[in-house]
Each structure stands twice: as C-alpha cells, then as structure tokens.
Design a protein around this motif. Structure first.
Motif, PDB file in Angstrom:
ATOM      1  N   ILE A 259       0.842  -1.197   0.000  1.00 14.43           N
ATOM      2  CA  ILE A 259       0.000   0.000   0.000  1.00 14.43           C
ATOM      3  C   ILE A 259       0.880   1.252   0.000  1.00 14.43           C
ATOM      4  O   ILE A 259       1.824   1.366   0.781  1.00 14.43           O
ATOM      5  N   VAL A 260       0.575   2.188  -0.881  1.00 14.16           N
ATOM      6  CA  VAL A 260       1.317   3.451  -0.945  1.00 14.16           C
ATOM      7  C   VAL A 260       0.853   4.342   0.199  1.00 14.16           C
ATOM      8  O   VAL A 260      -0.343   4.581   0.370  1.00 14.16           O
ATOM      9  N   ARG A 261       1.829   4.814   0.965  1.00 10.24           N
ATOM     10  CA  ARG A 261       1.519   5.552   2.187  1.00 10.24           C
ATOM     11  C   ARG A 261       1.677   7.053   2.030  1.00 10.24           C
ATOM     12  O   ARG A 261       2.731   7.519   1.602  1.00 10.24           O
ATOM     13  N   GLY A 262       0.627   7.800   2.315  1.00 11.63           N
ATOM     14  CA  GLY A 262       0.586   9.224   2.579  1.00 11.63           C
ATOM     15  C   GLY A 262       1.604  10.172   2.003  1.00 11.63           C
ATOM     16  O   GLY A 262       2.279   9.890   1.026  1.00 11.63           O
ATOM     17  N   THR A 263       1.729  11.310   2.638  1.00 11.52           N
ATOM     18  CA  THR A 263       2.524  12.409   2.116  1.00 11.52           C
ATOM     19  C   THR A 263       4.003  12.260   2.463  1.00 11.52           C
ATOM     20  O   THR A 263       4.376  11.585   3.424  1.00 11.52           O
ATOM     21  N   LEU A 264       4.823  12.917   1.647  1.00  7.76           N
ATOM     22  CA  LEU A 264       6.250  13.084   1.944  1.00  7.76           C
ATOM     23  C   LEU A 264       6.421  14.493   2.490  1.00  7.76           C
ATOM     24  O   LEU A 264       5.907  15.460   1.931  1.00  7.76           O
ATOM     25  N   LYS A 265       7.184  14.602   3.586  1.00  9.31           N
ATOM     26  CA  LYS A 265       7.347  15.900   4.232  1.00  9.31           C
ATOM     27  C   LYS A 265       8.811  16.275   4.311  1.00  9.31           C
ATOM     28  O   LYS A 265       9.670  15.450   4.644  1.00  9.31           O
ATOM     29  N   GLY A 266       9.086  17.529   3.968  1.00 12.95           N
ATOM     30  CA  GLY A 266      10.411  18.092   4.117  1.00 12.95           C
ATOM     31  C   GLY A 266      10.311  19.392   4.872  1.00 12.95           C
ATOM     32  O   GLY A 266       9.263  19.724   5.443  1.00 12.95           O
ATOM     33  N   GLU A 267      11.389  20.167   4.877  1.00 17.52           N
ATOM     34  CA  GLU A 267      11.394  21.430   5.589  1.00 17.52           C
ATOM     35  C   GLU A 267      10.487  22.436   4.892  1.00 17.52           C
ATOM     36  O   GLU A 267      10.799  22.960   3.832  1.00 17.52           O
ATOM     37  N   GLY A 268       9.316  22.654   5.466  1.00 16.19           N
ATOM     38  CA  GLY A 268       8.387  23.636   4.923  1.00 16.19           C
ATOM     39  C   GLY A 268       7.670  23.215   3.656  1.00 16.19           C
ATOM     40  O   GLY A 268       7.058  24.051   2.991  1.00 16.19           O
ATOM     41  N   VAL A 269       7.714  21.921   3.301  1.00 11.19           N
ATOM     42  CA  VAL A 269       7.067  21.461   2.075  1.00 11.19           C
ATOM     43  C   VAL A 269       6.540  20.045   2.263  1.00 11.19           C
ATOM     44  O   VAL A 269       7.120  19.236   3.006  1.00 11.19           O
ATOM     45  N   GLU A 270       5.410  19.767   1.628  1.00 12.54           N
ATOM     46  CA  GLU A 270       4.741  18.475   1.753  1.00 12.54           C
ATOM     47  C   GLU A 270       4.093  18.135   0.421  1.00 12.54           C
ATOM     48  O   GLU A 270       3.445  18.968  -0.198  1.00 12.54           O
ATOM     49  N   VAL A 271       4.300  16.900  -0.052  1.00  9.87           N
ATOM     50  CA  VAL A 271       3.726  16.468  -1.325  1.00  9.87           C
ATOM     51  C   VAL A 271       3.030  15.124  -1.155  1.00  9.87           C
ATOM     52  O   VAL A 271       3.410  14.317  -0.305  1.00  9.87           O
ATOM     53  N   LEU A 272       2.016  14.892  -1.997  1.00  8.45           N
ATOM     54  CA  LEU A 272       1.258  13.646  -1.946  1.00  8.45           C
ATOM     55  C   LEU A 272       1.535  12.816  -3.200  1.00  8.45           C
ATOM     56  O   LEU A 272       1.238  13.265  -4.309  1.00  8.45           O
ATOM     57  N   PRO A 273       2.085  11.617  -3.055  1.00 10.82           N
ATOM     58  CA  PRO A 273       2.329  10.777  -4.233  1.00 10.82           C
ATOM     59  C   PRO A 273       1.038  10.226  -4.828  1.00 10.82           C
ATOM     60  O   PRO A 273       0.046   9.996  -4.124  1.00 10.82           O
TER      61      PRO A 273
END
Length: 355
Positions: free
Chosen positions: A328-342
């Motif tokens: 199962i592909v899991r949720g968002t990727l988070k970095g410093e001040g940025v978040e993306v959804l695969p």
C-alpha cells in the motif's frame, strides 16, 4: 507467473525535480522509485535558458543524489540561439524542451511561433540534441481549442517539424490521445513519444473529482487510454517511459479560499517518482503487457537517446505479499516547509523493489 523481474537500469525520460526545498525533498525519491537515469525538465523560475544555468542545476542535483545519471535540457526561449546550442552540446546537455506559452506549469516564457526557431533546430540537428515537445497549443475559445483538444491541434506542428528536420530527433512528450499515438506511429524513426504512468490509468472521469489527478495534458477518454496501453503492448520502440512526475506543495493541489475571497487554482501535475517503476509494472500487468516492461522502462528510450544502460545498475522487482497493508502506498512526503502527496496513495502496488 513471474515472481521476480530484473530490469537493466530503468530510465525516466521526463522528470521534474523543481528547486529549493522542494528539490531537496524530491530529488532522492527518483532513485527510490527505481530509476537510474533521469531526463530533467528545465521549467524552473527563471527557466534554464543558458548552458551555464543548466550545468549549475546539474551540479546541485548531483550533490543531492550522485547515484543518478542526470541528463539535462535547455528551455527553448529567445535567449537560446545556435551558438548556445553548440555550447550546450559540448557541455553534454542532451536536449531542448519546448513549451507553448502558458499551457502548463512555469510556461509563461514559452514560445508562440516555431518558425523563428528554425536556425536553432538546424543547429540541434547538426549537434545531435533532442527536441522535446510539450504537445499542446494554447486554449483559444474563438477556435474552440481547450485543454480537451489542445494535443490534437498540436499534431500539425509535430508533423511539420518532423518533415522539415528529418535528421532531428523529436520526442512528443506525455501523449494522451489516440490521435497522438497514430501520428507518432506514422512518422519516420526520428520521431518518438514518451508516455506517463498516470495516463495509463487515468481518464477524465478520475480527474474531474480529484485535484491530485489534475495534470497537463489532461487525461482524456477511455479510448485514448487504451491507445496508450496498446502502443506499449505492441512493443513499438517509438514509445517509452517519461513519467512527467511533477511535485507540487500540498496546498497548491487543493484549491482554497484566499484572504480576498478568491479561490486559488489547482496546480497541474501528478507526482509518481517515489513509486515509479513498481507502479509501471503494476499497470502494465493490469492490461497484459508485463512482458513489455523492460522495453518500455529501459531499452526503447535508451536506444532513442543513445544512452546505454549502466552496468551494475540493474533493478530487481518482486511481487508484494498479501499480508494486510503490504504494497500500500503511504501518505505524504514531508520536508522542511514542504509536503507532497504521491500518486496511488492508499492503493496497492503489485510489485516492489528488492534492490
């Protein structure tokens, strides 16, 4: 039924890794998705219109992930002249990307007339650089041109360029229509076509209710999706993987009400890099083309671009298990001040990377 697949150095011949904090977050995800060679788009802010700017960007990507073979492109622009093309060729830059003005992310510096760039295309033909075409024209209500038929209207430009520059390698990027598949198939061997993973799954029905599926060019009708799938099933070497993986901050993908009461627009782009090769394997298997996986993700594109597979960079896939939550592909990727959804979040991949 195969339980394991070994692929010779998969390549993604169209990827966006952005700049700044987003670049730091998403660049390492290219390798995590199984890619060994990545062809990088130049639509930054400002766009990469000089060899020096491209080489500076490449150095940053190599710093962030030296394991990837980064292939670089210039942004077609009035600043790009035949002299710059020759400089780029000597520096090892692979191609030039053309964006019609205003059709997608960071394309405000895009072109309006291909004719004025004929001296540039001639220099590219002589130097062996590839012309990468975003295959849409700008919307024009008076001519009944919209994002639904912009690709079809672009095909006359593709055919003319292929005729006028028979020795220039041309790639129609991220095809979405049966018309595009037919056009590329009918043109000489100097014309090829990249296909994304998400366009092998999406149709307009999946895009309409889901902003995370919105991209340019827009996914079209089921018959168009089938044409893309059939192009891969045919084994025609003109067609290969170019993911157009395009990360955007989470807030840019979900329209919201601004302080002045206006509603923000949804950014165009689908983000597939972290799961790319397992996703492609899952999709190809779903429409009976798993035996074409190696050609699609490695052999065909590498042959067209003249970029041999790197020895020792093979990728092994194996089937995911049936335990709860596996694959199962899991949720968002988070970095410093940025978040993306695969893409594919919450769905199951049928394949996973071993090494």
């Amino acid at each position: 039924m195969s339980e394991q697949i070994v692929l010779p150095a998969p390549a993604d011949f169209h990827v966006h890794v952005r700049q700044g904090k987003m670049c730091e977050l998403v660049t390492p995800q290219v390798a995590k998705g199984g890619v060994r060679t990545a062809y990088v788009m130049p639509n930054l802010v400002p766009p990469l219109t000089s060899t020096d700017a491209v080489l500076s960007y490449k150095a940053e990507l190599e710093r962030l992930d030296p394991s990837i073979q980064w292939l670089m492109t210039l942004y077609l622009h009035p600043d790009v002249n035949p002299e710059e093309i020759r400089k780029a060729a000597k520096a090892g830059i692979s191609g030039v990307k053309s964006y019609p003005r205003g059709v997608t992310t960071n394309s405000n510096s895009g072109i309006e007339d291909y004719g004025v760039y004929y001296p540039v295309f001639k220099a590219m033909e002589e130097e062996g650089l590839v012309l990468n075409l975003h295959g849409e024209v700008p919307s024009d209500p008076e001519k009944n041109i919209s994002i639904l038929n912009a690709e079809v209207h672009f095909l006359t430009h593709l055919k003319k360029l292929a005729h006028d520059f028979p020795k220039l390698r041309i790639v129609l990027e991220h095809a979405t229509t049966s018309n595009a598949i037919e056009a590329v198939s009918s043109l000489p061997s100097n014309v090829a076509c990249s296909i994304t993973a998400h366009h092998l799954y999406l149709t307009i029905d999946e895009v309409a209710p889901q902003p995370h599926h919105f991209c340019k060019p827009l996914a079209k009708e089921p018959k168009d999706r089938k044409a893309l799938q059939d192009a891969i099933k045919s084994g025609n070497p003109k067609f290969f993987l170019g993911s157009d993986s395009a990360p955007h901050p989470l807030g840019s993908k979900v329209p919201g009400v601004q302080e002045d009461g206006s509603v923000s627009a949804c950014a165009a782009g689908v983000y597939t890099s972290p799961i790319l090769i397992p996703l492609v394997a899952t999709l190809l298997e779903s429409f009976g083309a798993l035996d074409k996986l190696e050609g699609f993700v490695s052999t065909h594109g590498r042959k067209f671009y003249g970029v041999p597979a790197i020895e020792g960079k093979e990728l092994t896939l194996r089937r995911t298990g049936n335990a709860e939550g596996e694959g199962i592909v899991r949720g968002t990727l988070k970095g410093e001040g940025v978040e993306v959804l695969p893409f594919w979040t919450g769905k199951k991949l049928e394949w996973e990377i071993v090494n």
